[in-house]
Design an enzyme around this catalytic site. Structure first.
Site, PDB file in Angstrom:
ATOM      1  N   GLY A 252       0.838  -1.332   0.167  1.00  0.00           N
ATOM      2  CA  GLY A 252      -0.001   0.007  -0.218  1.00  0.00           C
ATOM      3  C   GLY A 252       0.818   1.357   0.059  1.00  0.00           C
ATOM      4  O   GLY A 252       2.183   1.442  -0.144  1.00  0.00           O
ATOM      5  N   ASN A 253       0.142   2.505   0.815  1.00  0.00           N
ATOM      6  CA  ASN A 253       0.893   3.252   0.336  1.00  0.00           C
ATOM      7  C   ASN A 253       0.511   4.284   1.718  1.00  0.00           C
ATOM      8  O   ASN A 253      -0.885   4.574   2.130  1.00  0.00           O
ATOM      9  CB  ASN A 253       1.212   4.405  -1.058  1.00  0.00           C
ATOM     10  CG  ASN A 253       0.357   4.615  -1.271  1.00  0.00           C
ATOM     11  OD1 ASN A 253      -1.353   5.292  -0.879  1.00  0.00           O
ATOM     12  ND2 ASN A 253      -0.798   3.926  -2.502  1.00  0.00           N
ATOM     13  N   HIS A 254       1.127   5.275   1.935  1.00  0.00           N
ATOM     14  CA  HIS A 254       0.604   6.479   3.270  1.00  0.00           C
ATOM     15  C   HIS A 254      -0.183   7.632   2.120  1.00  0.00           C
ATOM     16  O   HIS A 254      -0.556   8.406   3.263  1.00  0.00           O
ATOM     17  CB  HIS A 254       1.720   7.679   3.591  1.00  0.00           C
ATOM     18  CG  HIS A 254       3.075   6.364   4.448  1.00  0.00           C
ATOM     19  ND1 HIS A 254       2.266   5.360   4.919  1.00  0.00           N
ATOM     20  CD2 HIS A 254       4.736   6.129   3.711  1.00  0.00           C
ATOM     21  CE1 HIS A 254       3.945   5.023   5.235  1.00  0.00           C
ATOM     22  NE2 HIS A 254       4.847   5.283   4.478  1.00  0.00           N
TER      23      HIS A 254
ATOM     24  N   ALA B  24      -3.937   7.838  -4.700  1.00  0.00           N
ATOM     25  CA  ALA B  24      -2.720   7.496  -4.794  1.00  0.00           C
ATOM     26  C   ALA B  24      -2.608   5.195  -5.984  1.00  0.00           C
ATOM     27  O   ALA B  24      -2.423   4.816  -4.510  1.00  0.00           O
ATOM     28  CB  ALA B  24      -1.522   7.220  -3.664  1.00  0.00           C
TER      29      ALA B  24
END
Ligand code: CTP
Length: 400
Positions: A210-212, A278
């Site tokens: 995943g990402n932030h 994102a």
């Protein structure tokens, strides 16, 4: 139209009418507004922080200095608010407001505000009639503030006359009328699709890539579009953000593939599509059915490219106005303009991780907008303010 989604700062000063503020907060919250309460130190003698924060669901501030050495920023509080209501406004607080006697958090916040200010005075009969009070109320009006006059009736002193703070229902009605008259439904009749948040790509039943991304920018955009009268379809990856604004239809998804599928359920019929998500560029080729056990020293996970949702939207574009985001760490402008071209966009919003306060987790963002012919730079602002800039820009483009 009501106060749904509005940010209301209630500033309470020290009078017996402070007990009515509980009902005021409850009414606003029920109607979908966000309420932040601040108080003068004297107000705390009449009502407790605990009861007000329980109803407003936010901490209540009385001082510049919070617990554990924190700082309660009057500027942030002031700029957050869509409207400030000083209620009850005692003669002391009124006088400090109009003369700039900045000796507490309430006054400092009021003096830092750019939003409309409503004042609901509450005082005893003779104080309300006193020439100095009348003069101060006139001064407040001359500053552009709105006075919600005190009502007549029995006062706490036992005297009968004008001085009671307006009833909470009256205050709510005034604020609703105000928003109704100022709200320009510039996107009425338009349908806007927004992607938001990160995507999670499963590795096994317990792990993911995943990402932030917090999803904040996408949610701010959705709220701004809804406030301007648009019907909003918000397709969000896993994000903790919530909204209770009417006109926003939220579809929650997990992976890029799910996001793609959900987007194309609606894409054909939208007027504007904004990709602020994102999206993970790669996903594990195989998702392990069971939790991967810790065996060897090295573990290799083969990744394959995810669909580019925005690029696919660009390929299928006919009437839609298509907006992309670019988050870059180097060659920002060149990369953003490249994406504008490659993904067949009408405009792209660039944020650079090199700008302090911009990007993923922050509540603020600093953007540049590019179309095929224009470049516009904006200052660092809250994501809600950035959403306004973006929609002002989109609306101008739609008029061309
Ligand atoms: N985007 C998308 N689907 C993807 C990847 C990106 O819809 N699989 C969208 C994002 O929502 C954003 C824009 O494309 O609006 C640009 O995303 P970004 O991550 O900056 O660029 P990428 O195209 O992924 O290129 P790179 O990661 O190489 O910079």
């Amino acid at each position: 139209m009501s106060v749904s989604g509005k940010k209301i700062l209630i500033a309470v000063s020290g009078g017996i009418a402070a007990y009515k503020i509980h009902f005021l907060i409850r009414d606003f919250v029920k109607k979908g507004a966000e309420v932040q309460v601040i108080m003068t130190p004297d107000a705390e003698k009449f009502v407790t922080k605990l009861s007000l924060s329980t109803l407003s669901k936010k901490p209540v501030y009385t001082d510049f200095y919070g617990d554990n050495g924190t700082w309660n920023s009057h500027v942030e509080l002031a700029l957050w608010a869509d409207v400030i209501i000083v209620a009850p406004c005692t003669s002391n607080t009124l006088s400090k407001m109009v003369h700039g006697t900045c000796d507490n958090l309430l006054i400092a916040t009021y003096m830092s505000a750019k939003c409309p200010v409503f004042i609901a005075p509450a005082m005893d009969l003779d104080m309300y009639q006193h020439p100095s009070t009348k003069k101060n109320l006139e001064l407040a009006e001359s500053y552009g503030h709105y006075i919600i006059p005190a009502e007549s009736g029995e006062l706490a002193s036992g005297l009968i006359g004008q001085g009671r703070m307006a009833e909470p229902e009256t205050i709510v009605k005034k604020i609703e009328e105000f928003f109704n008259s100022t709200q320009h439904k510039t996107l009425e009749g338009k349908t806007i699709l927004i992607t938001a948040g990160p995507t999670y790509e499963a590795i096994d039943p317990v792990r993911f890539i995943g990402n932030h991304s917090s999803g904040k920018m996408g949610f701010s955009l959705a709220e701004e579009a809804a406030k301007r009268g648009a019907k909003v379809i918000l397709i969000s990856g896993p994000s903790a953000e919530k909204t209770n604004i009417q006109n926003i239809e939220i579809h929650r998804v997990t992976s890029a593939k799910e996001m793609l599928e959900e987007v194309f359920q609606f894409y054909e019929n939208v007027d504007v599509a904004i990709a602020s998500a994102a999206v993970a560029d790669y996903a594990p080729k195989e998702v392990a059915k069971e939790k991967i056990k810790k065996n060897d020293d090295n573990l290799t996970i083969e990744l394959i490219k995810n669909p580019d949702i925005l690029k696919t939207m660009g390929e299928k574009k006919n009437h839609q106005f298509l907006v992309g985001f670019a988050l870059e760490t180097q060659n920002e402008e060149e990369n953003a303009k490249g994406k504008l071209e490659k993904k067949n966009l009408d405009m792209i919003v660039l944020n650079s991780l090199r700008d302090e306060g911009a990007g993923f987790k922050n509540d603020t963002n600093k953007i540049k907008i590019f179309t095929k012919t224009e470049k516009t730079e904006f200052d660092l602002k809250s994501k809600d303010e950035v959403a306004k800039d973006i929609f002002n820009f989109i609306e101008n483009q739609l008029l061309k």
